[in-house]
Design an enzyme around this catalytic site. Sequence first.
Site, short mmCIF file in Angstrom:
data_model
loop_
_atom_site.label_atom_id
_atom_site.label_comp_id
_atom_site.label_asym_id
_atom_site.label_seq_id
_atom_site.Cartn_x
_atom_site.Cartn_y
_atom_site.Cartn_z
N ASP A 35 0.82 -1.21 0.00
CA ASP A 35 0.00 0.00 0.00
C ASP A 35 0.85 1.26 0.00
O ASP A 35 2.07 1.22 0.20
CB ASP A 35 -0.88 0.03 1.25
CG ASP A 35 -2.17 -0.74 1.08
OD1 ASP A 35 -2.46 -1.14 -0.05
OD2 ASP A 35 -2.87 -0.95 2.08
N LYS A 57 -3.47 3.47 -2.32
CA LYS A 57 -4.63 4.34 -2.51
C LYS A 57 -4.28 5.74 -2.06
O LYS A 57 -3.94 5.97 -0.90
CB LYS A 57 -5.82 3.81 -1.71
CG LYS A 57 -6.23 2.39 -2.12
CD LYS A 57 -7.22 1.81 -1.13
CE LYS A 57 -7.54 0.36 -1.47
NZ LYS A 57 -8.41 -0.26 -0.47
N MET A 179 -7.32 8.74 9.69
CA MET A 179 -7.62 9.17 8.32
C MET A 179 -8.66 10.30 8.30
O MET A 179 -9.53 10.34 7.43
CB MET A 179 -8.12 7.99 7.48
CG MET A 179 -7.17 6.80 7.46
SD MET A 179 -7.88 5.31 6.70
CE MET A 179 -9.06 4.81 7.98
#
Length: 517
Positions: A35, A57, A179
């Site tokens: 990732d 991402k 996040m």
Amino acid sequence: MAGKVYIIGAGPGNYKLLTLKAAEAIKQSDVIVYDRLIDSNVLGFAHDGAEFVYVGKQPQHHQVPQKEINKILLKYANEGRTVARVKGGDPFLFGRGGEECEYLHKNGIEFEVVPGITSAIAVPAYAGIPVTHREHASSLHIITGHHSVENKISGDGEDKPLCDFETLAKQEGTLVFLMGVKNIGEICSGLMKFGKEPRTPVAVVEKGTRPGQRVVNGTLSDIAEKCVHYRVKSPAVIVAGQVAELGESLGWYSKGVLSGNRIVVTRPAEHSDTLVKGLEAHGAHVTEFPVIKITEVQENEQFHTALNRLDSYSWLIFTSANGVEIFFRRLNQLKTDIRRLYGIKLAVVGSATEKALNSKGLYPDYIPEKYTSKELLSGLIERIEGRDKILLIDSELSRPELTRGFKDNGIAYDEIAVYTAETSNLGSRLDYLVPELEKADIITFASPSAVKAFVTILGKEKIRELPAHMVCIGPVTAGAAAEEGITVTAVAEQYNSEGIINKIIELSENRRLNTQQ
């Protein structure tokens, strides 16, 4: 037969917080599916033949949809390969690890989950914030701080709230949002709307556990404005509750004079330890980019002949630690008693070579103050007598200054190359290493062979595009860089790892001063 998939948590960011189990799983995997935000040093645990697949991402842009990631894992597993699915933090905490396990189970693929240290606890800890405390918080609540694409819009076409703020506002424990820096305004207003005290302490920890870590402190009423003012960016962890203000007194993480600097080390991995650890000790983020690998040259008749007549040499000279290690390993393999070196004087170039010799219980009779072949030659000429003969142990790629000097001064010698440096085949590692180069502040070179290999791997055009400052271990390496068209910013005055570190600190401080002026 189908392979196996490891669902691995890589921890909060600092690669040294990777678990032993995770490192072992990465080492034995054939394919590494990783990732965004995974430290390149985590991927460095993979074996040389591993294949790397990036599925990261970006915020607001899912480069590879989760369904495609699932299919990638299945594809490689069906090929009979061992797969490491490497995620930040813990795979079962907002990491979609559960979804991947369900998919693998449905398709009959064996999998194993390797938990990771979650940023929800580790990042506050690095900021001096205990997420629970007997006097302040007896519970911990971890909440995702961003809207999922699937759940953002309600059935009547209106935006859904980020989370159940009414319930969260009633909690007296610590609230940790992951996040969520983009939505911090919504988070704070949502909590205050349902009764959370506006003066509740809040800490936002940006780049937690990494050298660039910084903390912004405030309250529910002003932290969103402060984050805008200080331009806080992802990744960041939001901590709300009474424990958040403890970080102002308990903050322990020392940044160091090189904090925020991204430095690339081009030395072979087996010889970069001193330089890497030294830079990290001063707070730098270090990426290893091993452009060369040391390969031992096979024994030949010349080597055996030299061993058979060791007593004919007056001096034994080593120009690198590699030469020392290989020479004495061969003595051991051939059962040659080290006492046969009795009476032979020893000379070395450099502190690393001296240290390697010391590890054998031997100490050089001569080491030049400046670690160059020119200085070594000059000192030897003063010490060598007419009948003395030299045995020189070096590399196939050694520059001819030393042997040319022996010839010019009528000094008898035998030269034996016991190793060579070859350009590394980095393969798909370049997929994650090149982006590190593009972000680097400084790139270091410790030998002319490293310079040439760097050019071979990247090409001169790509190197010219790199914004980094180039720092060389000494004038010989700097000269090799100049020959390749590389602009060198600084050259170490002491030709070893310590010299490189000192020069980088000096360069960093000068840049900081220039910025302040």
